[in-house]
Write a protein that holds these residues in place. Structure first.
Motif, PDB file in Angstrom:
ATOM      1  N   LEU A 186       0.829  -1.198   0.000  1.00  0.00           N
ATOM      2  CA  LEU A 186       0.000   0.000   0.000  1.00  0.00           C
ATOM      3  C   LEU A 186       0.863   1.247   0.000  1.00  0.00           C
ATOM      4  N   ASP A 210      -1.776   8.514  -0.536  1.00  0.00           N
ATOM      5  CA  ASP A 210      -1.627   9.698  -1.381  1.00  0.00           C
ATOM      6  C   ASP A 210      -2.506  10.808  -0.818  1.00  0.00           C
ATOM      7  N   ASP A 232      -4.569  13.901  -1.511  1.00  0.00           N
ATOM      8  CA  ASP A 232      -5.243  14.466  -2.684  1.00  0.00           C
ATOM      9  C   ASP A 232      -5.600  15.931  -2.435  1.00  0.00           C
ATOM     10  N   TYR A 274      -6.071   9.101  -0.143  1.00  0.00           N
ATOM     11  CA  TYR A 274      -6.348   7.808  -0.756  1.00  0.00           C
ATOM     12  C   TYR A 274      -5.328   6.805  -0.248  1.00  0.00           C
ATOM     13  N   TYR A 282      -4.025   3.390  -1.488  1.00  0.00           N
ATOM     14  CA  TYR A 282      -4.034   2.463  -2.614  1.00  0.00           C
ATOM     15  C   TYR A 282      -3.311   1.190  -2.218  1.00  0.00           C
ATOM     16  N   VAL A 327      -2.033  -2.776  -3.781  1.00  0.00           N
ATOM     17  CA  VAL A 327      -1.838  -3.629  -4.957  1.00  0.00           C
ATOM     18  C   VAL A 327      -1.135  -4.911  -4.536  1.00  0.00           C
ATOM     19  N   GLY A 381      -5.966  -5.073  -6.867  1.00  0.00           N
ATOM     20  CA  GLY A 381      -5.797  -4.046  -5.851  1.00  0.00           C
ATOM     21  C   GLY A 381      -7.093  -3.335  -5.560  1.00  0.00           C
ATOM     22  N   GLY A 382      -6.970  -2.210  -4.921  1.00  0.00           N
ATOM     23  CA  GLY A 382      -8.138  -1.424  -4.559  1.00  0.00           C
ATOM     24  C   GLY A 382      -7.710  -0.161  -3.848  1.00  0.00           C
ATOM     25  N   ASP A 383      -8.664   0.499  -3.218  1.00  0.00           N
ATOM     26  CA  ASP A 383      -8.345   1.725  -2.502  1.00  0.00           C
ATOM     27  C   ASP A 383      -9.369   1.994  -1.415  1.00  0.00           C
ATOM     28  N   HIS A 384      -8.970   2.864  -0.510  1.00  0.00           N
ATOM     29  CA  HIS A 384      -9.845   3.431   0.519  1.00  0.00           C
ATOM     30  C   HIS A 384      -9.661   4.938   0.433  1.00  0.00           C
ATOM     31  N   TRP A 385     -10.677   5.698   0.830  1.00  0.00           N
ATOM     32  CA  TRP A 385     -10.571   7.153   0.859  1.00  0.00           C
ATOM     33  C   TRP A 385     -10.913   7.635   2.253  1.00  0.00           C
ATOM     34  N   CYS A 387       6.243   6.041  -3.896  1.00  0.00           N
ATOM     35  CA  CYS A 387       5.484   6.070  -5.142  1.00  0.00           C
ATOM     36  C   CYS A 387       5.859   7.337  -5.903  1.00  0.00           C
TER      37      CYS A 387
END
Length: 83
Positions: free
Chosen positions: A22, A25, A27, A35, A37, A39, A48-52, A77
């Motif tokens: 993970l 990020d 934003d 975010y 992220y 993978v 993968g996916g994400d959470h906010w 990243c």
């Protein structure tokens, strides 16, 4: 409150999505939130996916509710915006 590195990769060694990588990020431009992220592979992701999270307090709640234990790497990243 523990520090959550922004833009730095970590491997989830326990908790939800165990085995995934993970990074967080910030934003600043669009939402002002964060975010998370994740993978299955940093260099060649196929899942993968994400959470906010709306703010840093919610970001900590995401980490706590996922019960993640993370081994942070020295790799960042290229696209992440650090706060």
């Amino acid at each position: 409150m523990r520090e959550i590195p922004i833009g730095r990769f970590g491997r989830i060694v326990a908790g939800e999505e165990e085995g995934y990588f993970l990074h967080v990020d910030f934003d600043a431009k669009d939402t002002g939130g964060y975010y998370v992220y994740f993978v299955d592979d940093i260099d060649n992701p196929s899942a993968g996916g994400d959470h906010w999270a709306e703010n840093v307090e919610e970001l900590h709640r995401v980490f706590d509710s996922s019960e993640w234990q993370i081994e942070w790497s020295d790799r960042y990243c290229d696209h992440a915006v650090r706060s």
